[in-house]
Design an enzyme around this catalytic site. Sequence first.
Site, PDB file in Angstrom:
ATOM      1  N   ASP A 156      -3.131 -10.576   9.373  1.00 39.74           N
ATOM      2  CA  ASP A 156      -2.263  -9.418   9.609  1.00 39.74           C
ATOM      3  C   ASP A 156      -1.430  -9.610  10.866  1.00 39.74           C
ATOM      4  OD1 ASP A 156      -2.786  -7.919   7.420  1.00 39.74           O
ATOM      5  OD2 ASP A 156      -4.179  -6.540   8.383  1.00 39.74           O
ATOM      6  N   ARG A 163     -11.682   2.551   8.488  1.00 38.14           N
ATOM      7  CA  ARG A 163     -10.330   2.839   7.992  1.00 38.14           C
ATOM      8  C   ARG A 163     -10.370   3.990   6.977  1.00 38.14           C
ATOM      9  NH1 ARG A 163      -5.506  -0.131   4.701  1.00 38.14           N
ATOM     10  NH2 ARG A 163      -3.920   0.156   6.241  1.00 38.14           N
ATOM     11  N   ASP A 183      -6.317  -6.694  -1.863  1.00 40.52           N
ATOM     12  CA  ASP A 183      -6.711  -6.474  -0.465  1.00 40.52           C
ATOM     13  C   ASP A 183      -8.153  -5.946  -0.378  1.00 40.52           C
ATOM     14  OD1 ASP A 183      -6.409  -6.269   2.271  1.00 40.52           O
ATOM     15  OD2 ASP A 183      -4.655  -4.975   2.200  1.00 40.52           O
ATOM     16  N   ASP A 203       0.821  -1.216   0.000  1.00 40.19           N
ATOM     17  CA  ASP A 203       0.000   0.000   0.000  1.00 40.19           C
ATOM     18  C   ASP A 203       0.859   1.272   0.000  1.00 40.19           C
ATOM     19  OD1 ASP A 203      -2.063   1.744   0.360  1.00 40.19           O
ATOM     20  OD2 ASP A 203      -2.803   0.857   2.218  1.00 40.19           O
TER      21      ASP A 203
HETATM   22  C1  DGJ Z   1      -4.049  -5.004   5.172  1.00 36.74           C
HETATM   23  C2  DGJ Z   1      -3.141  -6.116   4.746  1.00 36.74           C
HETATM   24  O1  DGJ Z   1      -3.499  -7.312   5.351  1.00 36.74           O
HETATM   25  C3  DGJ Z   1      -1.712  -5.720   5.072  1.00 36.74           C
HETATM   26  O2  DGJ Z   1      -0.846  -6.776   4.814  1.00 36.74           O
HETATM   27  C4  DGJ Z   1      -1.375  -4.510   4.255  1.00 36.74           C
HETATM   28  O3  DGJ Z   1      -1.401  -4.842   2.900  1.00 36.74           O
HETATM   29  C5  DGJ Z   1      -2.344  -3.393   4.571  1.00 36.74           C
HETATM   30  N1  DGJ Z   1      -3.701  -3.805   4.439  1.00 36.74           N
HETATM   31  C6  DGJ Z   1      -2.100  -2.218   3.663  1.00 36.74           C
HETATM   32  O4  DGJ Z   1      -3.051  -1.261   3.788  1.00 36.74           O
END
Ligand code: DGJ
Length: 729
Positions: free
Chosen positions: A548, A443, A478, A367
């Site tokens: 994550d 977000r 994503d 990102d």
């Molecule tokens: C959520 C993803 O799971 C992370 O690995 C990363 O790519 C972030 N988003 C970036 O915004």
Amino acid sequence: MTIYFDKETKTFHLQTNQSSYLFQVVNNDYLAHLYWGKRVRSTSMPKSLRYIDRGFSGNPNKEDRTFSLDTLPQEYPAYGHTDFRSPAVHIETADGGRITDLRYVSHEILPGKRPLEGLPATYVEDTSEADTLKVYMLDEVTQLHVTLIYTIYATRNAITRAVHVENKGEDTLGLEKVASMSVDFRETDFEMINLPGAHVRERDIERAPLRRGMQSVESRRGSSSHHQNPFIALVREETTETKGEVYGFSLVYSGNFKAEVEVDQTCQSRVIMGINDFDFKWLLKPAETFQTPEVVMVYTDQGLNDMSRTYHDLYGRRLARGKHRDAERPVLINNWEATYFDFNEDKILTIADKAKDTGVELFVLDDGWFGKRDDDFTSLGDWFVYDEKLPSGLKTLAEKINKMGMQFGLWFEPEMVSPESELYKAHPDWCLHVPNRRRSESRNQLVLDFSRPDVCDEMIQRVTAILESAPISYVKWDMNRNMTEIGSRYWPKEQQKEVAHRYMLGLYRVMETITAKFPEILFESCSGGGGRFDPGMLYYMPQTWTSDNTDAISRLRIQYGTSLVYPISSMGSHVSEVPNHQVGRITPLETRGHVAMDGNLGYELDVTKLSDEEISGIKTQVDLYKSIRQTIQYGTFYRLVSPFETGNYGSIHVSETKDKAVFIYVHTLAEANGPFKAVKLQGLDPETDYRVLETNDVYSGDSLMHIGLNVPYANHDFKSTLYRLEAVK
Ligand code: DGJ
């Protein structure tokens, strides 16, 4: 594998190598479920249906007070005529009625398996791999035609089910609920397993005995979600990883789902699974059809490990598609936890340059490369390169990384829009929203309305333009919020309850178009980690970012839970820095490596800050992983020690020919003067001797499986062991 129909008794028998599934046309063409379980011969089945007169259970035919749909085990129960349990199908008719009366009309047995229109599904490569049964049912009054579709595989112990409906009447019908399957078990002595969780804590394993009444798991979040997974299993009290009966149900869908288990007055258990009927209603005009997603049902009497192996094989080989399906997955480095949004071209190139010395094969730019994106407040939807951060452009950056000997990968979040973006300014109506209501952000972003064909087309174009602009070998797709205010300005008011499902159909079309256009690219799905780790996504993208949470110890539970259904080749797993960013834990690099090697290995840390010793440790890990990844990604996987039960973790991956295996064990907390540990291995050839390459010891396969393999004494916290076993020739 055979599908029999006994004309005399009107009984269907779907027989796989290990299981039998039987149902029968009874009493004025109702479809009664007879049995699903261990394989039985096709003749001389004891009569399982019994009838008595029960109070308060009405009778469709007043001449026969012993026959009630309320107690009849059924194949696809409808609402309205004497069955008070939860229905599989619930329809509103044009006159406001809500009665459906489905009766058997005819059936067809066909070789192979057909795709489901617009939806992901398991498939065959040759018609000899499976047979399909279509059972045609009809509600006479509305002329609603319902087709129950069953497929059984020749060498895979699974039955798939889906339902197709067609309105051949003259009035529009409201589909309030159309489940993908229903099974009525004649008993209730089961426990239910499901996989609840949360963001950064996905897929715990929960197990509880059934109780009378309704128990269900579902998602209302617009995606399959971190919070529940579209999977349940019914098991016996005595079922373990290695023995006992298991009935698995897994829905090939990425949106709102529901799995229900209802235990009725006579202690029968009804399992229903499909699109969630909450906030759902589909208008089916005359001549229109509706296709449900598919449920994959697995029965075994060999325990949970055996169920998982069936899902792994089916989802790895006949759900995932494309050239990467069977190919070794590259070791990658991702810059997210290394830089978050704070990077520029130089920083990226420095990380890549350092990473290339470790043998990493793919660099992934996460990102922050587009629009004006320096934080999560802006730019989603503006899929144009951020010139100030990447002045030479993506093509040059990717080429520079290619020159270092690595492939280049890129992050996208195509389903989202930031209120602060060019896209939103131009098209404020393109997000899901309801007039005169707040547009709740999560977000700092809104969800694009993928139920609209024009929005989908635009996103296909924008993503395509970027993918054509540079040598991109990998995409991380994503999706970082759940849906609120689900409404669309594209659809009329009477179709608003279709929007959540239409979104999924739109998303599936977008993913189908893009993945077909770029067959060379390896796609990895992600939703804040594992918020959409489901079979639907695996059809388009053969791997998923598991969570994550990159902490090795948290990952033991997450990966163990995920492995109940999903193949190892589908799980992205990275080594990150310590203290860990999610939980602050400090674990040895070796342990982080071993845990990440239990999936598709990657790195997600600033390698430029590491010592020479750490870099050389990573190089050793990458070399090791490359030599064992075929066995890990495509071997047979067995869970050995459960972190949910013991706190510790053990697993083994065995190669197809059983000549190689990789054993991984993690002892989480050291204990002063603690006991010695040995683990009984599985899946080896009992007649073969194996050398443990790390210790040079040789043991027979049978002794490794029955006596066990000693694991090193845990003299510190978070101690891990990885042993390679090789057959002694
Ligand atoms: C959520 C993803 O799971 C992370 O690995 C990363 O790519 C972030 N988003 C970036 O915004």
